[in-house]
Enzyme design. Structure first.
Site, mmCIF file in Angstrom:
data_model
loop_
_atom_site.group_PDB
_atom_site.id
_atom_site.type_symbol
_atom_site.label_atom_id
_atom_site.label_comp_id
_atom_site.label_asym_id
_atom_site.label_seq_id
_atom_site.Cartn_x
_atom_site.Cartn_y
_atom_site.Cartn_z
ATOM 1 N N ASP A 484 0.816 -1.237 -0.018
ATOM 2 C CA ASP A 484 0.125 -0.139 -0.007
ATOM 3 C C ASP A 484 1.038 1.231 0.263
ATOM 4 O O ASP A 484 2.128 1.117 0.403
ATOM 5 C CB ASP A 484 -0.723 0.003 1.282
ATOM 6 N N THR A 486 0.063 4.873 1.189
ATOM 7 C CA THR A 486 -0.515 5.671 2.332
ATOM 8 C C THR A 486 -0.244 4.755 3.938
ATOM 9 O O THR A 486 -1.021 3.943 3.835
ATOM 10 C CB THR A 486 -1.779 6.301 2.660
ATOM 11 N N ASP A 683 -1.665 -1.029 6.063
ATOM 12 C CA ASP A 683 -2.010 -0.612 7.422
ATOM 13 C C ASP A 683 -3.265 -0.161 7.653
ATOM 14 O O ASP A 683 -3.630 0.136 8.574
ATOM 15 C CB ASP A 683 -0.995 0.546 7.417
#
Length: 795
Positions: A484, A486, A683
């Site tokens: 990912d 961000t 996250d």
């Protein structure tokens, strides 16, 4: 030659086993079949027609095989029902892995195929925890009685054995026998039941190995304790008593019990991920009916219902806005921290959080149709997928158990026929049992747990939390890292990169816009305020503050009318933009940056660039991984411009922008369908399905609880450099495990022919039980010492 085929008709793990066995029965074929996705990897020495494969699988059941096509594995979330208990399971027990399809049982127990505990559809939360509690209680009992048995048995190797000053060895043997009873007949009795089931169903597994080995060791010891006169002198200790194996029996069973305890704990973590996801959904909604507001359960919402969403409320179902506008935090779905402006006819998603304004929406997707429900379903499905390492013990047992049993039988037959005339049958029995005992996998029970235990401890010291051994094994074989953006590659929070002022008064301009934003909760506003605070700029009082949805904010600061937002906002306040300023803004936007104009008293005075900074460690970590031959692919819900900028800066293999959770899942499944081992780093809640589906899910410790629960590895510092460390740790641990397996089998396998008596005709040598015990001890000590070397590994 290795080829991939699609298998149709498989519904459970039992089906998978049948198809795999059918394919492997073909000469020159080595096949590995997976249930999810339903495909077969077939290696063959020479070309074989697919019709031969079809005949084999058809003979095993109602299965078909065809050449693999990636399109066969397209995700159909809305069409795939949740794994439900069998329709006749009420009040009954069934296998949670559905190994036997809809088969149910009247009494609790274990699955005869995979050995897992049967569950009941009516199980409450307390009942689900009861399995772990019961195992922990049995573990304490096992430790309580095994430790003194081990001390008594090993004391005989101490010069001037101090225990002999208390009682003689024959009495101590009786003490060992009494202490072993709670371990065998209470704490570990379930393993013997599973071993018996595996034998009568011929589904040989690790419990078969443990049951035969520890069972024969126990029976041999009881017989030797009660009837020592039947044993030749070669099988007795210096004290005249038969050497017993109560310590081997109890140690093996206690180690297996520990493994089961850890497994149940891991399953509870998976349930925890689903609970965290379910918490996102609100329990109530406000229905607008006949002009009045009515609070109802979300379960009562129907398609077409008009719902009112108040400030701060969670969106109850998927739908679209029909009146009003607001700013909605969609970070739990998109992973992006910046709230999204929504107006009439814009879509809204269940579980996302409304901002500061109320609006009306119409329900379009309810119940299992909502995106949040689909995410829950995807996490559940991926969590139930079969891990490659789960087959390791079964593969060993498949060949090792029958071989040892056959050798033991042959040993008895040969000794009974050709042994000493007076004690031929006794020699046959003793040597046959000796074969089973020397093959007893004491060190095998230590080989993997010891390396994993030390490796997990070493990882924890370096900020790497490892949930299970499967993650360590697969991490050593990773081909692709999907990450990912961000919060994983980047910091995960917007920050001001720079403030540009036309008249070169950046500090004064920053003071105005920070003062304007000091009362706003918007992440972009907070980024500006924090930037000003870091420069020790004192803020001024703001009057007439107003947030204009989709455009920006306006207000009066120090007597000046200040506007901060996009070009539409400047048009609204009649502020003109010079061509030079416009070109500079466009240049920033092409870099994928978020840019807000600043106007003071109707004149465009500059702009502020806000970015989500790339972590300092990301570039080095990604380069290191790519140098090791791992493809690094970035998946992000962000726009293409921003994604392109980050990918170019880090020289990534590739990237995919505008990703929803199901898109990330599809990318991972695509790579897996090509035979790649895939790791996923993320996250956010939106990453949970992908983290669960990946061969190794890696969560940032700075992320959400759902991401951490869904992943098999967690990096406490939320740093990609941790992936480099865990890759190094994984390689070292797997190398250590392979060495341990060698030590575990070397002494035992070497001892089997000696135990069978092959040296007796030439040298008159039989395997003394003392030597057998010493061989077991050496293998265990070798395994432990080798595993402890991992503590010196530098990460």
């Amino acid at each position: 030659m290795k080829y991939t085929y699609t298998i149709n008709g498989m519904h459970c793990n039992s089906c998978r086993t049948k198809v795999e066995n059918a394919l492997n029965s073909i000469e020159g074929v080595e096949a590995e079949v997976t249930l999810d996705p339903p495909k077969a990897e077939i290696s063959m020495q020479k070309p074989i027609q697919i019709t031969q494969f079809q005949e084999a699988v058809a003979a095993a059941g109602n299965y078909t095989i065809k050449v693999f096509n990636p399109n066969d594995l397209k995700l159909k979330v809305t069409e795939k029902p949740a794994p439900a208990p069998p329709p006749n399971a009420v009040g009954k027990y069934y296998c949670p892995m559905f190994c036997e399809g809809d088969k149910v049982y009247d009494e609790p127990g274990s699955c005869p195929v995979c050995g897992m505990d049967l569950v009941t559809v009516e199980a409450s939360e307390e009942e689900k925890n009861k399995s772990y509690t019961d195992l922990w209680q049995k573990m304490k009992i096992a430790l309580l009685f095994t430790i003194p048995i081990f001390i008594i048995a090993m004391s005989d190797m101490i010069p001037n054995n101090p225990l002999m000053n208390i009682m003689d060895m024959e009495t101590w043997n009786w003490v060992q026998f009494v202490l072993s009873l709670p371990v065998v007949f209470y704490a570990a009795w379930m393993f013997f039941k599973r071993a018996w089931t595996s034998l009568i169903t011929w589904n040989l597994n690790m419990f078969t190995l443990i049951g035969i080995g520890s069972g024969m060791a126990f029976l041999f010891s009881v017989f030797g304790l009660l009837f020592p006169e039947f044993f030749p002198a070669e099988f007795k200790t210096g004290h005249g008593s038969v050497h017993l194996y109560f310590e081997a029996t109890t140690v093996i069973l206690t180690l297996v019990l520990l493994g089961q305890l850890l497994e149940v704990k891991a399953h509870s973590k998976t349930s925890g991920a689903l609970k965290e996801l379910m918490k996102l959904a609100p329990v109530e909604a406000v229905l607008v009916q006949d002009g009045k507001d009515k609070v109802i359960s979300i379960h009562d919402i129907k398609k077409g219902d008009v719902l009112r969403v108040k400030p701060g409320d969670k969106i109850p179902v998927d739908g679209k806005i029909i009146e009003g506008e607001s700013t909605i935090d969609e970070s739990m779905i998109s992973g992006e921290p910046i709230p999204v402006d929504k107006k009439m006819d814009d879509a809204v998603i269940a579980g996302t959080i409304n901002g500061t304004q109320s609006f009306l929406m119409v329900a379009e997707k309810v119940g299992s149709e909502t995106l949040l429900s689909q995410i829950v379903q995807m996490v559940n499905d991926a969590s139930r997928s079969r891990a490659p390492i789960q087959k390791l013990a079964d593969k060993i047992a498949k060949y090792f158990v029958p071989t040892v049993v056959v050798v033991s039988v042959i040993t008895f037959v040969i000794w009974a026929k050709f042994g000493p005339e007076e004690n031929a049958l006794m020699y046959g029995f003793i040597n046959a049992v000796a074969v089973l005992i020397i093959a007893c996998p004491c060190a095998l029970g230590l080989a993997t747990p010891m390396s994993v235990m030390v490796g997990v401890g070493k990882g924890a010291q370096s900020g790497i939390l490892i949930k299970n051994a499967e993650a360590l094994e697969n991490m050593d074989k990773v081909h692709v890292l999907v990450t990912d953006k961000t919060g994983t590659i980047t910091e995960g929070k917007p920050s001001v990169e720079k403030v540009f002022a036309v008249q070169n008064n950046e500090e004064e301009l920053l003071k105005l816009i920070a003062s304007l934003n000091q009362y706003s909760e918007h992440p972009l506003a907070q980024a500006v305020v924090h930037f000003a605070e870091a420069k020790n700029i004192k803020l001024s009082e703001t009057k007439d503050f107003e947030s204009i949805t989709g455009k920006g904010v306006v207000g009066t600061v120090a007597g000046k009318k200040v506007a901060l937002g996009n070009k539409k906002l400047l048009e609204e306040v009649n502020a003109s933009v010079t061509e030079a300023l416009e070109n500079q803004v466009i240049a920033e936007q092409k870099l994928g940056k978020t840019v807000s104009y600043v106007a003071v008293d109707g004149i465009a005075m500059g702009f502020v660039t806000i970015t989500d900074a790339i972590k300092e460690s990301s570039a080095h970590a990604i380069k290191t991984l790519m140098d090791q031959g791992i493809e690094v692919i970035m998946l992000t819900g962000d726009n293409k411009n921003t994604a392109q900028a980050v990918a170019d800066e880090l020289h990534l293999s590739s990237f995919v922008a505008d990703c929803l959770p199901q898109d990330k899942l599809k990318v991972i499944q695509k790579w897996q369908s090509e035979g790649k081992v895939v790791a996923m780093a993320g996250d956010g809640i939106n990453d949970a399905p992908a983290l669960a589906q990946a061969d190794i899910g890696i969560a940032m410790g700075t992320g959400t609880d759902v991401a951490i629960e869904s992943a098999k590895l967690t990096l406490v510092k939320g740093d990609l450099q941790g992936i480099v460390k865990v890759k190094q740790l994984s390689h070292a641990v797997m190398k250590n495990i392979r060495q341990n397996l060698f030590f575990a089998f070397f002494y035992n396998v070497l001892g089997i022919p000696i135990a069978a008596g092959v040296l007796y005709p030439f040298f008159g040598i039989l395997l003394s039980p003392m030597i057998a015990a010493l061989a077991m001890s050496f293998s265990s000590v070798s395994v432990i010492a080798n595993a402890l070397r991992l503590r010196n590994l530098k990460l």
